[in-house]
Structures are given as C-alpha cells and as structure tokens.
Design an enzyme around this catalytic site. Structure first.
Site, PDB file in Angstrom:
ATOM      1  N   THR A 186      -9.598  -1.588   7.600  1.00 33.90           N
ATOM      2  CA  THR A 186      -9.984  -2.384   6.426  1.00 33.90           C
ATOM      3  C   THR A 186     -11.465  -2.149   6.152  1.00 33.90           C
ATOM      4  O   THR A 186     -12.257  -2.022   7.094  1.00 33.90           O
ATOM      5  CB  THR A 186      -9.733  -3.899   6.628  1.00 33.90           C
ATOM      6  OG1 THR A 186     -10.538  -4.621   5.678  1.00 33.90           O
ATOM      7  CG2 THR A 186     -10.097  -4.407   8.006  1.00 33.90           C
ATOM      8  N   ARG A 226       1.875  -5.580   0.284  1.00 38.46           N
ATOM      9  CA  ARG A 226       2.010  -6.822   1.033  1.00 38.46           C
ATOM     10  C   ARG A 226       3.504  -7.170   1.003  1.00 38.46           C
ATOM     11  O   ARG A 226       4.220  -6.819   0.069  1.00 38.46           O
ATOM     12  CB  ARG A 226       1.196  -7.930   0.384  1.00 38.46           C
ATOM     13  CG  ARG A 226      -0.215  -7.429  -0.022  1.00 38.46           C
ATOM     14  CD  ARG A 226      -1.340  -8.331   0.385  1.00 38.46           C
ATOM     15  NE  ARG A 226      -2.577  -7.922  -0.257  1.00 38.46           N
ATOM     16  CZ  ARG A 226      -3.625  -7.407   0.382  1.00 38.46           C
ATOM     17  NH1 ARG A 226      -3.610  -7.206   1.672  1.00 38.46           N
ATOM     18  NH2 ARG A 226      -4.721  -7.089  -0.266  1.00 38.46           N
ATOM     19  N   ASP A 251      -5.478  -8.312  10.358  1.00 37.60           N
ATOM     20  CA  ASP A 251      -4.873  -9.357  11.195  1.00 37.60           C
ATOM     21  C   ASP A 251      -3.432  -9.680  10.794  1.00 37.60           C
ATOM     22  O   ASP A 251      -2.575  -9.881  11.650  1.00 37.60           O
ATOM     23  CB  ASP A 251      -5.694 -10.646  11.090  1.00 37.60           C
ATOM     24  CG  ASP A 251      -7.013 -10.523  11.837  1.00 37.60           C
ATOM     25  OD1 ASP A 251      -7.190  -9.530  12.575  1.00 37.60           O
ATOM     26  OD2 ASP A 251      -7.868 -11.416  11.684  1.00 37.60           O
ATOM     27  N   ARG A 296     -13.902  -9.730   1.588  1.00 37.42           N
ATOM     28  CA  ARG A 296     -13.035 -10.921   1.694  1.00 37.42           C
ATOM     29  C   ARG A 296     -13.866 -12.131   2.109  1.00 37.42           C
ATOM     30  O   ARG A 296     -14.833 -12.438   1.426  1.00 37.42           O
ATOM     31  CB  ARG A 296     -11.901 -10.666   2.693  1.00 37.42           C
ATOM     32  CG  ARG A 296     -10.660 -11.502   2.380  1.00 37.42           C
ATOM     33  CD  ARG A 296      -9.550 -11.189   3.343  1.00 37.42           C
ATOM     34  NE  ARG A 296      -8.872  -9.974   3.033  1.00 37.42           N
ATOM     35  CZ  ARG A 296      -7.739  -9.893   2.327  1.00 37.42           C
ATOM     36  NH1 ARG A 296      -7.190 -10.973   1.864  1.00 37.42           N
ATOM     37  NH2 ARG A 296      -7.170  -8.736   2.087  1.00 37.42           N
ATOM     38  N   GLY A 352      -4.551  -4.070   2.484  1.00 35.31           N
ATOM     39  CA  GLY A 352      -5.375  -3.240   1.589  1.00 35.31           C
ATOM     40  C   GLY A 352      -5.562  -1.842   2.173  1.00 35.31           C
ATOM     41  O   GLY A 352      -5.668  -1.677   3.378  1.00 35.31           O
ATOM     42  N   ASP A 406     -13.422  -4.241   5.247  1.00 35.26           N
ATOM     43  CA  ASP A 406     -14.166  -5.483   5.481  1.00 35.26           C
ATOM     44  C   ASP A 406     -14.831  -5.563   6.864  1.00 35.26           C
ATOM     45  O   ASP A 406     -15.724  -6.377   7.071  1.00 35.26           O
ATOM     46  CB  ASP A 406     -13.242  -6.699   5.328  1.00 35.26           C
ATOM     47  CG  ASP A 406     -12.536  -6.725   3.977  1.00 35.26           C
ATOM     48  OD1 ASP A 406     -13.095  -6.191   3.004  1.00 35.26           O
ATOM     49  OD2 ASP A 406     -11.425  -7.274   3.912  1.00 35.26           O
ATOM     50  N   ASP A 420     -13.706  -7.004   9.346  1.00 33.83           N
ATOM     51  CA  ASP A 420     -13.628  -8.427   9.699  1.00 33.83           C
ATOM     52  C   ASP A 420     -12.594  -8.705  10.792  1.00 33.83           C
ATOM     53  O   ASP A 420     -12.163  -9.843  10.963  1.00 33.83           O
ATOM     54  CB  ASP A 420     -13.300  -9.256   8.445  1.00 33.83           C
ATOM     55  CG  ASP A 420     -11.964  -8.863   7.827  1.00 33.83           C
ATOM     56  OD1 ASP A 420     -11.413  -7.808   8.187  1.00 33.83           O
ATOM     57  OD2 ASP A 420     -11.474  -9.614   6.953  1.00 33.83           O
TER      58      ASP A 420
HETATM   59  P1  ADP Z   1      -4.165  -7.574   6.474  1.00 33.64           P
HETATM   60  O1  ADP Z   1      -3.212  -6.839   7.339  1.00 33.64           O
HETATM   61  O2  ADP Z   1      -5.195  -6.689   5.866  1.00 33.64           O
HETATM   62  O3  ADP Z   1      -4.734  -8.798   7.162  1.00 33.64           O
HETATM   63  P2  ADP Z   1      -2.386  -9.299   4.939  1.00 33.64           P
HETATM   64  O4  ADP Z   1      -2.883 -10.562   5.547  1.00 33.64           O
HETATM   65  O5  ADP Z   1      -2.092  -9.268   3.479  1.00 33.64           O
HETATM   66  O6  ADP Z   1      -3.379  -8.080   5.172  1.00 33.64           O
HETATM   67  O7  ADP Z   1      -1.069  -8.884   5.750  1.00 33.64           O
HETATM   68  C1  ADP Z   1      -0.417  -7.671   5.470  1.00 33.64           C
HETATM   69  C2  ADP Z   1       1.056  -7.845   5.682  1.00 33.64           C
HETATM   70  O8  ADP Z   1       1.309  -8.168   7.060  1.00 33.64           O
HETATM   71  C3  ADP Z   1       1.698  -8.967   4.902  1.00 33.64           C
HETATM   72  O9  ADP Z   1       2.000  -8.600   3.581  1.00 33.64           O
HETATM   73  C4  ADP Z   1       2.951  -9.204   5.714  1.00 33.64           C
HETATM   74  O10 ADP Z   1       3.904  -8.201   5.451  1.00 33.64           O
HETATM   75  C5  ADP Z   1       2.455  -9.003   7.144  1.00 33.64           C
HETATM   76  N1  ADP Z   1       2.099 -10.306   7.732  1.00 33.64           N
HETATM   77  C6  ADP Z   1       1.036 -11.084   7.435  1.00 33.64           C
HETATM   78  N2  ADP Z   1       1.048 -12.228   8.144  1.00 33.64           N
HETATM   79  C7  ADP Z   1       2.154 -12.192   8.910  1.00 33.64           C
HETATM   80  C8  ADP Z   1       2.751 -13.094   9.858  1.00 33.64           C
HETATM   81  N3  ADP Z   1       2.198 -14.268  10.155  1.00 33.64           N
HETATM   82  N4  ADP Z   1       3.892 -12.709  10.467  1.00 33.64           N
HETATM   83  C9  ADP Z   1       4.460 -11.517  10.176  1.00 33.64           C
HETATM   84  N5  ADP Z   1       3.957 -10.625   9.284  1.00 33.64           N
HETATM   85  C10 ADP Z   1       2.824 -10.944   8.655  1.00 33.64           C
HETATM   86  O1  F6P Z   2      -9.322  -6.405   2.586  1.00 37.44           O
HETATM   87  C1  F6P Z   2      -9.783  -5.416   1.714  1.00 37.44           C
HETATM   88  C2  F6P Z   2     -10.098  -5.993   0.374  1.00 37.44           C
HETATM   89  O2  F6P Z   2     -10.551  -4.948  -0.469  1.00 37.44           O
HETATM   90  C3  F6P Z   2     -11.117  -7.152   0.381  1.00 37.44           C
HETATM   91  O3  F6P Z   2     -12.439  -6.691   0.513  1.00 37.44           O
HETATM   92  C4  F6P Z   2     -10.816  -7.821  -0.925  1.00 37.44           C
HETATM   93  O4  F6P Z   2     -11.167  -9.186  -0.880  1.00 37.44           O
HETATM   94  C5  F6P Z   2      -9.329  -7.664  -1.037  1.00 37.44           C
HETATM   95  O5  F6P Z   2      -8.951  -6.576  -0.215  1.00 37.44           O
HETATM   96  C6  F6P Z   2      -8.869  -7.400  -2.447  1.00 37.44           C
HETATM   97  O6  F6P Z   2      -7.491  -7.354  -2.419  1.00 37.44           O
HETATM   98  P1  F6P Z   2      -6.637  -6.940  -3.706  1.00 37.44           P
HETATM   99  O7  F6P Z   2      -6.776  -5.474  -3.877  1.00 37.44           O
HETATM  100  O8  F6P Z   2      -5.255  -7.324  -3.329  1.00 37.44           O
HETATM  101  O9  F6P Z   2      -7.208  -7.680  -4.846  1.00 37.44           O
END
Ligand code: ADP
Ligand code: F6P
Length: 320
Positions: free
Chosen positions: A126, A73, A104, A172, A12, A128, A130
């Site tokens: 982020t 993503r 993460d 989240r 995000g 969040d 978090d």
């Molecule tokens: P955030 O980075 O905010 O936690 P996501 O969990 O959606 O958001 O992860 C963002 C991107 O990071 C994913 O779309 C993917 O490209 C990559 N990613 C997530 N998890 C993994 C993983 N276990 N191994 C490698 N890349 C990952």
């Molecule tokens: O991680 C940022 C965030 O805005 C969260 O607060 C929320 O749950 C999520 O992303 C929403 O994601 P999306 O824009 O993909 O619906």
C-alpha cells in the site's frame, strides 16, 4: 494433481505489486508448483476468475505500476459463509497456499483462509505505509517520489507568483506519506493526523519568514486531516497570503515502481513462496531493521507502529 499456489492482489493497488506477482510466480514454478493467478482480489476466488501463470505470463511486468491481476474490494468476504466457499474453491483447484497482497483488511481475509486449512501468506502493499507490523510497504517509495515530483512543479509556480500552495497527499488515516514527502520538498508546514496541528502557529511562522527574503510556501496536508481546501482558505485569512489548494489524488498510486519497490517486492514475493513451501501458514512478510522477516497475522495486526515524531520535528525545524 500438481500442487498449486494461488496469488491475488486486493485493496488499493500499489506500484511494485507486479514485481511481487512475478517473483511469487517464478519462485513457485522453480519449486514445482503450478501457479494460479486470482483476479480482482477475493472476488476472483469466489467467482472462479482465475488463470494459470507460467514463467512467461509474468514477463515484462516488473517495471509496470498497477496490478496485472486487477484488484477489488470484496465485502462479502468478511462473512464466514463466503470464506468457506473460497476454501472449497482452493481445494477444488488443488491450491495449497495463497499469497495475498494488500493491507490489514486483506490480511484478515488471509487469516480466514488459513483457518480453513489453506496456507496463506500476506505481503504488505500500500502506498500508505500504514501497516503496523512492517517498516515498509510495497508502493510507498514510488508514491513518495511521484508526490515529490508533482510538488516540485507546484513550487516553481508558487515561487513565481509569491503564493502559498497547500498540497493534499494520500495516506488514508496515516501521515507517513505526508511526513516523508514534506521533508523531501522542504515544506514550511506538514499536517498529519498523528500530531495536533496549530494553524495559528503556522500562520505566524509564515509571516515571520515573509519578513525575510522568502515569499512563497509549500504546505503538505495529509488527507486524513480533513478538508485541505478549508485549511487553505483559513490560511489565506490568517496570513493574507494567497493560498491555493491542490489535491494530488490517485496519480500517487500509479507509475513505474522505483528500484526500492521492485526489489523489496521481489524479495518479499520470493520469501512468501519459501514460507508456503516450508509448510508455514497465517504469516505476514514484513521488513524489520531493513531485513525481510515474517510474523503471525494476528500478532502482526495487533502490533503498534509509533509515528516518527523526531523526523517530524526535524522537518519543521529546518523549514524556514
Ligand atoms: P486493505 O487490504 O488495503 O486494508 P480493505 O480494508 O479494503 O483494504 O480490505 C481489502 C479486502 O480484504 C476487502 O475488500 C475484503 O475482501 C477483505 N477483508 C477486509 N476485512 C476483512 C475481514 N475482517 N475478514 C475477511 N476479509 C476481509
Ligand atoms: O490505501 C491506498 C489509498 O490510495 C489511500 O491512500 C486512499 O485513502 C485510498 O486508498 C483511496 O481509495 P479509493 O481509490 O478506493 O478511493
């Protein structure tokens, strides 16, 4: 070939990402690197959606929300085959190190690139807040201020009509945004996933308060707690007070970053380039006791961040 640093934003978006893009770009150029902006997160690495950033490409973005690099993503990046492809792309472009911004999930992708020999540094971004290895994530302050501004407006109308306003905020699965926003708006109740909530106790508190001179209420509800409209309906049933539900939604992710977000983003971006330049890899930049530090990505992912129960108690005790 001139040594290069890549930069991407993933997951995000968060206000302040652009300030970090600017800082990384300028710090890297000052150290003699070519800077490659990778668009749409890890997708851009796989598809070759990249552009060279010079010092002027990042002019006039420090004050802008969102991310000029776009974000997305990329599920396939979780697979080894695609991670290896990305490593090969980096080598082709002469990219020795990549700064990734996100949460993460993004850091797990960075760890995979690091394992492939690309020096990768994560910057927490982020709304969040978090991410467990850091006290602060870029975007949190702006999102809090946006939510507070919106809720102040809701309070005007709730007060005029003697109503209760349940406001759902993002976060989240975490309640950091809800807690801090709730305290800042003087919410009568703050519902967060980390703390068991007793709606009957809240209803009783509202009725008690109603016996005095206050007839309107603000309840802040974290999205991770479920359905805020059902919660509002239940509150009406228990109290007899007309309760309206507002979901703030994506407005919380936009807007010009605050001073705090611009400055922390600038400092973290600069620090990330220092790490790459000194040969470090697989690190996350964070904030500890107010100062920027770095930690191994795997260690960082395994840390815990206890919820601020004291602040939660304070918020509740002074809201009546
Ligand atoms: P955030 O980075 O905010 O936690 P996501 O969990 O959606 O958001 O992860 C963002 C991107 O990071 C994913 O779309 C993917 O490209 C990559 N990613 C997530 N998890 C993994 C993983 N276990 N191994 C490698 N890349 C990952
Ligand atoms: O991680 C940022 C965030 O805005 C969260 O607060 C929320 O749950 C999520 O992303 C929403 O994601 P999306 O824009 O993909 O619906």
């Amino acid at each position: 070939m001139q040594k290069a640093i890549g930069i991407l934003t993933s997951g995000g978006d968060a206000p302040g990402m652009n300030a970090a893009v600017r800082a990384v770009t300028r710090a890297a150029i000052s150290r003699g690197y070519k800077v490659i902006g990778v668009q749409r997160g890890y997708n851009g690495l796989l598809d070759g959606e990249t552009l060279e950033l010079d010092e002027r490409s990042v002019s006039n973005i420090i004050q802008r929300g969102g991310t000029v690099l776009y974000t997305a993503r990329c599920d396939e990046f979780k697979e080894k085959e695609y991670q290896q492809k990305a490593v090969e792309k980096c080598i082709e472009m002469g990219v020795e190190g990549v700064v990734v911004m996100g949460g993460d999930g993004t850091f797990k992708g960075a760890a995979a690139l690091s394992a492939g020999g690309i020096r990768c540094i994560g910057i927490p971004a982020t709304i969040d807040n978090d991410i467990v290895c850091t006290e602060y994530t870029i975007g949190f302050d702006t999102a809090m201020n946006t939510a507070v501004e919106m809720i102040d407006k809701l309070r005007d109308t709730a007060q005029s009509h003697d109503k209760c306003s349940v406001v759902e905020v993002m976060g989240r699965n975490a309640g950091w945004l809800a807690l801090n926003v709730g305290l800042a708006v003087g919410a009568t109740g703050i519902v967060v996933p980390e703390i068991k909530f007793d709606i009957n106790a809240l209803a009783a508190k509202m009725k008690r308060i109603q016996q005095g001179r206050k007839q309107h209420f603000i309840i802040v509800f974290a999205e991770g707690c479920g359905n805020s409209s059902e919660f509002a309906a239940k509150l009406t049933e228990l109290t007899g007070i007309e309760t309206r539900d507002t979901v703030l939604g994506h407005v919380q992710r936009g807007g010009n970053p605050t001073v705090r977000d611009r400055n922390i983003a600038s400092e973290m971006g600069y620090y990330a380039v220092e790490l790459i330049d000194s040969g470090k890899s697989n690190r996350v930049v964070g904030l500890k006791n107010g100062s920027v530090f770095d930690v191994d990505i795997y260690e960082g992912l395994a840390m815990t961040k206890p919820f601020d129960e004291r602040l939660y108690r304070i918020a509740n005790e002074i809201a009546f």
